[in-house]
Each structure stands twice: as structure tokens, then as C-alpha cells.
Write a protein that holds these residues in place. Structure first.
Motif, PDB file in Angstrom:
ATOM      1  N   UNK A 144      19.067  41.280  59.768  1.00 15.61           N
ATOM      2  CA  UNK A 144      19.956  42.334  60.258  1.00 15.61           C
ATOM      3  C   UNK A 144      20.856  41.812  61.374  1.00 15.61           C
ATOM      4  N   UNK A 145      20.271  41.130  62.353  1.00 13.29           N
ATOM      5  CA  UNK A 145      21.037  40.634  63.491  1.00 13.29           C
ATOM      6  C   UNK A 145      22.039  39.563  63.069  1.00 13.29           C
ATOM      7  N   UNK A 146      21.632  38.679  62.162  1.00 11.24           N
ATOM      8  CA  UNK A 146      22.556  37.632  61.717  1.00 11.24           C
ATOM      9  C   UNK A 146      23.730  38.232  60.948  1.00 11.24           C
ATOM     10  N   UNK A 147      23.462  39.306  60.187  1.00  9.18           N
ATOM     11  CA  UNK A 147      24.534  39.969  59.445  1.00  9.18           C
ATOM     12  C   UNK A 147      25.508  40.667  60.390  1.00  9.18           C
ATOM     13  N   UNK A 148      24.967  41.316  61.425  1.00  7.47           N
ATOM     14  CA  UNK A 148      25.825  41.991  62.401  1.00  7.47           C
ATOM     15  C   UNK A 148      26.658  40.983  63.185  1.00  7.47           C
ATOM     16  N   UNK A 149      26.046  39.869  63.586  1.00  8.59           N
ATOM     17  CA  UNK A 149      26.768  38.842  64.335  1.00  8.59           C
ATOM     18  C   UNK A 149      27.821  38.156  63.478  1.00  8.59           C
ATOM     19  N   UNK A 150      27.569  38.102  62.167  1.00  6.72           N
ATOM     20  CA  UNK A 150      28.499  37.418  61.269  1.00  6.72           C
ATOM     21  C   UNK A 150      29.832  38.156  61.156  1.00  6.72           C
ATOM     22  N   UNK A 151      29.804  39.473  61.365  1.00 10.64           N
ATOM     23  CA  UNK A 151      31.036  40.262  61.226  1.00 10.64           C
ATOM     24  C   UNK A 151      32.140  39.805  62.185  1.00 10.64           C
ATOM     25  N   UNK A 152      31.875  39.698  63.515  1.00  6.68           N
ATOM     26  CA  UNK A 152      32.934  39.165  64.389  1.00  6.68           C
ATOM     27  C   UNK A 152      33.212  37.678  64.153  1.00  6.68           C
ATOM     28  N   UNK A 153      32.183  36.949  63.695  1.00  8.13           N
ATOM     29  CA  UNK A 153      32.373  35.521  63.427  1.00  8.13           C
ATOM     30  C   UNK A 153      33.280  35.279  62.228  1.00  8.13           C
ATOM     31  N   UNK A 154      33.472  36.322  61.402  1.00  6.85           N
ATOM     32  CA  UNK A 154      34.369  36.192  60.261  1.00  6.85           C
ATOM     33  C   UNK A 154      35.786  35.811  60.710  1.00  6.85           C
ATOM     34  N   UNK A 155      36.203  36.338  61.865  1.00 14.53           N
ATOM     35  CA  UNK A 155      37.538  36.024  62.372  1.00 14.53           C
ATOM     36  C   UNK A 155      37.623  34.548  62.764  1.00 14.53           C
ATOM     37  N   UNK A 156      36.546  34.033  63.360  1.00 15.95           N
ATOM     38  CA  UNK A 156      36.499  32.612  63.719  1.00 15.95           C
ATOM     39  C   UNK A 156      36.508  31.759  62.454  1.00 15.95           C
ATOM     40  N   UNK A 157      35.686  32.165  61.464  1.00 17.83           N
ATOM     41  CA  UNK A 157      35.616  31.427  60.206  1.00 17.83           C
ATOM     42  C   UNK A 157      36.964  31.420  59.500  1.00 17.83           C
ATOM     43  N   UNK A 158      37.642  32.572  59.510  1.00 18.32           N
ATOM     44  CA  UNK A 158      38.965  32.668  58.879  1.00 18.32           C
ATOM     45  C   UNK A 158      39.963  31.737  59.561  1.00 18.32           C
ATOM     46  N   UNK A 159      39.916  31.679  60.895  1.00 14.11           N
ATOM     47  CA  UNK A 159      40.826  30.801  61.652  1.00 14.11           C
ATOM     48  C   UNK A 159      40.550  29.322  61.327  1.00 14.11           C
ATOM     49  N   UNK A 160      39.277  28.948  61.308  1.00 13.28           N
ATOM     50  CA  UNK A 160      38.905  27.558  61.048  1.00 13.28           C
ATOM     51  C   UNK A 160      39.339  27.140  59.647  1.00 13.28           C
ATOM     52  N   UNK A 161      39.059  27.978  58.655  1.00 10.88           N
ATOM     53  CA  UNK A 161      39.413  27.614  57.289  1.00 10.88           C
ATOM     54  C   UNK A 161      40.920  27.524  57.089  1.00 10.88           C
ATOM     55  N   UNK A 162      41.674  28.422  57.720  1.00 15.83           N
ATOM     56  CA  UNK A 162      43.130  28.419  57.564  1.00 15.83           C
ATOM     57  C   UNK A 162      43.794  27.228  58.250  1.00 15.83           C
ATOM     58  N   UNK A 163      43.214  26.774  59.377  1.00 14.76           N
ATOM     59  CA  UNK A 163      43.858  25.707  60.143  1.00 14.76           C
ATOM     60  C   UNK A 163      43.326  24.301  59.842  1.00 14.76           C
ATOM     61  N   UNK A 164      42.124  24.230  59.262  1.00 17.32           N
ATOM     62  CA  UNK A 164      41.540  22.919  59.051  1.00 17.32           C
ATOM     63  C   UNK A 164      41.246  22.597  57.582  1.00 17.32           C
ATOM     64  N   UNK A 165      41.099  23.629  56.743  1.00 16.09           N
ATOM     65  CA  UNK A 165      40.673  23.360  55.367  1.00 16.09           C
ATOM     66  C   UNK A 165      41.665  23.838  54.313  1.00 16.09           C
ATOM     67  N   UNK A 166      42.750  24.487  54.742  1.00 19.33           N
ATOM     68  CA  UNK A 166      43.742  24.940  53.766  1.00 19.33           C
ATOM     69  C   UNK A 166      45.122  24.345  54.072  1.00 19.33           C
TER      70      UNK A 166
END
Length: 304
Positions: free
Chosen positions: A282-304
């Protein structure tokens, strides 16, 4: 994007249904029975159906193999660290494996489509299949060791039907064994039932959890491992490969998804503090929601 969001919404609806059912029926809702039904009867359908959705080619196999190599490279020091940090064998087992059993299916596949497009599906599907072997071989053994001897833990691996089911599915895929449309529909129905039961089971465990009872060391250790140590180590390892940045991004994303519901199956099946494991999911899923923005930034700037 809308279809992805709807898929994620449906996931939470089934979790909510499980929560409500357990809250209404209390002890009449037997979570042990649901776990046995999921692990021994329905998860093999999920695996066989998963292999039937994408044809395996040699150029694709390197990705799940690399995924497994990263997990094995990080698992050994994690197990050794767990022995130093935790005296309780059940807490040690949870810390050693929970962070490596990610939700590569229910979250990883639709998230891959959202971040990378449909070209990611072949890779996320294969990674999810590789994760099955992590869950039902390494996961079964480590969770069993929280309550069982080495011998009994190894026997528990043999008893899990999903492994032979996976071998059969691989053979069918590689040798192009024809399956009738009726048989394919049969496996699909069983797989969808297994997925829904998994989510429903998570909801039943969420009903009785008490997050404040979760050991702080176990929480900090597992969450730090999941969202800091594993992603950083993965990025470093991937930087030494010749894989296209697009594929590296897919692997990196799959390593960051929150803890999988399968952790509950094994923790419940082998009496390894399923309530604590549910709290971590439960906690990892809740924490993952704001981390999605970080993940989106990383993938867009480093992997795409």
C-alpha cells in the motif's frame, strides 16, 4: 492515455471490492482459501495466457535476461544486508525479496504504453514473464525461509504449479504449437479471473492492516531499496550496455514499479507476516504516485 488511466482505475475498483467484502463479512471471508485458489489454480492460467500474447524472438530474449541479471546482482548483497539488519527471520525474508517483486504486469505494462507507446509492450510482457520466475522460485524460497527449513522451502518451490505451466507455455510458444480459438479463450478467461482475484485479495488484506504497527526499520529499508537503491544500480548497470536508450528506459521503468500483489500471496501462503507485506504494498503504491512525475521526467530526458 485515457485507456491507460481507465485500466488503472479498474485495478483500484477491484481492490476496493475486496476491501468492502472483507469489511462486511469479516472472518467468513477466508483469505487463505483465496490465496490457495490464486496460487495453485489461477496463476498458471495467467502465465500460459501471457506467453500466448507475444511471439518470442531471439532479439527480444536479451531484455528479460538482463532484467534477471540485474535482480540477481542486487539480490545477493541484499540478502547479506538483511542478515545484519534483522534478527527476526520473517522480517529478514520480507526485506530480502519484497523490493524485487515489482508490479511489472498490472502497473508496468499499461505504464509502459503511457510513457513509451505500444512499442514497449513486447518488452514489458517479456519482463513480466521473467518476473514470474523471480516470484515463484526465489520468492517462494525466501518467503518460505521465514517459517520453514531449507528442505521444506525447496519443496515448496516444486509444489508451485506455475513453474511447470511456464515451461509448457514456453515450449508451445517457441515451437508454434497451434491452439484453437476456443482454447485461447479458455486460457484468457482463466487469466482474467486470476488477475481479478489477485486484486480482490489485496483489498481483503488492506481491510485489516495497521500501518502504525509496521516496523520502521522494515519500512525504511524496503522502500529505500525499492525506490532508491534498485533504480540507481539499474541505471548504472544499463549505462554499460549497448541497448537502445528506449529499451533501457523500459527496463528502468519496470524496476521502479511498486511492490506486486504476488508478495501477499507468498507471505500469506507461508505465514510470513502478510499484514506487514500488505502495508508495504500500500505504501509503495501511494509513494509511487508522486514519483511518476520524476519517472516521466527521467524517461523523457534520458531515454527518449
Amino acid at each position: 492515455m485515457i485507456e491507460t488511466l481507465m485500466s488503472i482505475l479498474f485495478v483500484y475498483v477491484f481492490i476496493l471490492l475486496g476491501y468492502m467484502a472483507k469489511r462486511i463479512f469479516q472472518d467468513d471471508m477466508n483469505t487463505k482459501t483465496l490465496t490457495l485458489m490464486s496460487v495453485y489454480f489461477l496463476q498458471p492460467f495467467v502465465t500460459v495466457w501471457g506467453f500466448s500474447t507475444a511471439k518470442l524472438h531471439s532479439e527480444h530474449l536479451y531484455v528479460p535476461l538482463l532484467y534477471l541479471a540485474i535482480i540477481f546482482a542486487l539480490l545477493v548483497p541484499t540478502v547479506l544486508l538483511g542478515k545484519m539488519l534483522f534478527a527476526d527471520p520473517k522480517e529478514r525474508a520480507i526485506f530480502s525479496i519484497a523490493g524485487f517483486v515489482g508490479n511489472t504486469g498490472n502497473i508496468g505494462i499499461p505504464l509502459g504504453i503511457a510513457l513509451f507507446g505500444e512499442a514497449s509492450v513486447i518488452y514489458t510482457t517479456l519482463i513480466n514473464i521473467a518476473n514470474v520466475f523471480v516470484v515463484y522460485i526465489i520468492g517462494v524460497y525466501i518467503y518460505s525461509r521465514g517459517s520453514f527449513s531449507i528442505r521444506d522451502s525447496l519443496y515448496n518451490i516444486v509444489k508451485i504449479p506455475i513453474i511447470p505451466a511456464s515451461v509448457v507455455a514456453i515450449v508451445i510458444n517457441l515451437y508454434d504449437v497451434p491452439l484453437s480459438s476456443q482454447l485461447q479463450e479458455f486460457f484468457k478467461m482463466g487469466a482474467y479471473t486470476g488477475i481479478v482475484l489477485q486484486l480482490f485479495l489485496l483489498g481483503t488484506f488492506l481491510q485489516g492492516i495497521r500501518i502504525k504497527e509496521l516496523h520502521p526499520k522494515l519500512f525504511i529499508g524496503t522502500i529505500s531499496q525499492k525506490f532508491i537503491i534498485v533504480p540507481l544500480a539499474t541505471a548504472i548497470i544499463l549505462s554499460f550496455t549497448n541497448l537502445p536508450l528506449f529499451v533501457q528506459g523500459v527496463i528502468f521503468m519496470e524496476m521502479m514499479v511498486p511492490l506486486a500483489v504476488a508478495n501477499i500471496n507468498l507471505a500469506s501462503l507461508y505465514n510470513c507476516r502478510p499484514k506487514d507485506v500488505t502495508s508495504l504494498i500500500l505504501l509503495s503504491t501511494l509513494l509511487f504516485m508522486p514519483l511518476l512525475f520524476v519517472l516521466s521526467y527521467v524517461t523523457n530526458h534520458y531515454y527518449l
